[in-house]
Enzyme design. Sequence first.
Site, mmCIF file in Angstrom:
data_model
loop_
_atom_site.group_PDB
_atom_site.id
_atom_site.type_symbol
_atom_site.label_atom_id
_atom_site.label_comp_id
_atom_site.label_asym_id
_atom_site.label_seq_id
_atom_site.Cartn_x
_atom_site.Cartn_y
_atom_site.Cartn_z
ATOM 1 C CB CYS A 163 -8.095 -1.101 4.999
ATOM 2 S SG CYS A 163 -6.657 -0.708 4.028
ATOM 3 C CG ASP B 148 -3.133 -1.051 4.284
ATOM 4 O OD1 ASP B 148 -3.546 -1.932 3.437
ATOM 5 O OD2 ASP B 148 -2.934 0.009 4.146
ATOM 6 N NE ARG C 269 -8.817 5.749 -3.606
ATOM 7 C CZ ARG C 269 -8.632 4.667 -2.663
ATOM 8 N NH1 ARG C 269 -9.592 5.016 -1.583
ATOM 9 N NH2 ARG C 269 -7.766 3.842 -2.553
ATOM 10 N NE ARG D 35 -14.466 2.892 3.155
ATOM 11 C CZ ARG D 35 -13.473 3.158 2.236
ATOM 12 N NH1 ARG D 35 -12.333 2.085 2.363
ATOM 13 N NH2 ARG D 35 -13.558 4.138 1.476
ATOM 14 C CG HIS E 121 -8.245 5.437 3.885
ATOM 15 N ND1 HIS E 121 -9.366 6.146 3.508
ATOM 16 C CD2 HIS E 121 -8.194 4.379 3.313
ATOM 17 C CE1 HIS E 121 -9.748 5.174 2.733
ATOM 18 N NE2 HIS E 121 -9.211 4.295 2.547
ATOM 19 C CD GLN F 234 -11.028 0.834 5.604
ATOM 20 O OE1 GLN F 234 -11.101 0.885 4.524
ATOM 21 N NE2 GLN F 234 -11.486 -0.014 6.441
#
Length: 308
Positions: A266, A225, A107, A294, A134, A137
């Site tokens: 998310c 988001d 990450r 996830r 991402h 996700q």
Amino acid sequence: MNHFLDIHKTKPDALRNIIDNARLIKNARAGRPKGALDDEQALTGHVVALIFEKPSTRTRVSFDVGVRQMGGQSMVLSGSDMQLGHGETIADTARVLSRFVDLIMIRTFDESVLHEMAEFATVPVINGLTDRTHPCQIMADVMTFEEHRGPIAGKKVVWTGDGNNVCASFLHAAAQFGFDLTFTGPVQLDPEMEFVGLARNAGVSVQIERDPIKAVDGADLVVTDTWVSMHDAQSSRERRHNMLRQYQVNDELMRHAKPDALFMHCLPAHRGEEVTSEIMDGPKSVIFDEAENRLHAQKAIMRWCLDI
């Protein structure tokens, strides 16, 4: 070798296999044996390096727990531990880590770090997030939608707010899973046109609509988001709030979507900013199913990477 770097770089049949296996893994842990996929010992004897240049809660916990639940061992490394690209080149770090571990999840900020790691590693590499995409996700998001509403192909997804890295991976997923996507937000925060074009070239509809009310008309799923990053200065936060205020997901906006439309985020969310608590805690919200998934989606991704 199966790297999982981005959704559009993974074949649709492999993506479908990952989603299907994630569902079987989840069913197995919930005690539903029908078609369940036993993953208790899938990673026995395997060590997974989890590299975090960028802070994380959900990604760190879900990957770490996932490795342990499958009988493997995880090694969590922070950016300060590794000093990626400073004390040692990323290429050399990749080569060395590959001698010690069986799988690398990273990450990071700059997408080039991910790509260089994958280029020189001799074990699979998973994109846990970059500033540009991402993918893990969105695999969880597709899984979540299909749990509640069946196949996502042909559905209308609306992204409202900032066309950021999560939005980018939704565009990749639209191309690979065959759903339409409408972006609604200020022109300054449009998603990358490269990714818009990629989805359109795959034959799906990608629309940009400035009016959020018009955008959500007929939506099966509404997604947003955070408007600001933890790294943004106060002046930047205020500008972005002013720019994005009309794109808040609230009761009025959701009333213009389909009656059975779902809401996703998310997380972490800034309640009262990009979305109201009434929506987050309401019947249309599946945010906590999304968060849980996830774990299951990433377990399936790790198994696919290692072909086990």
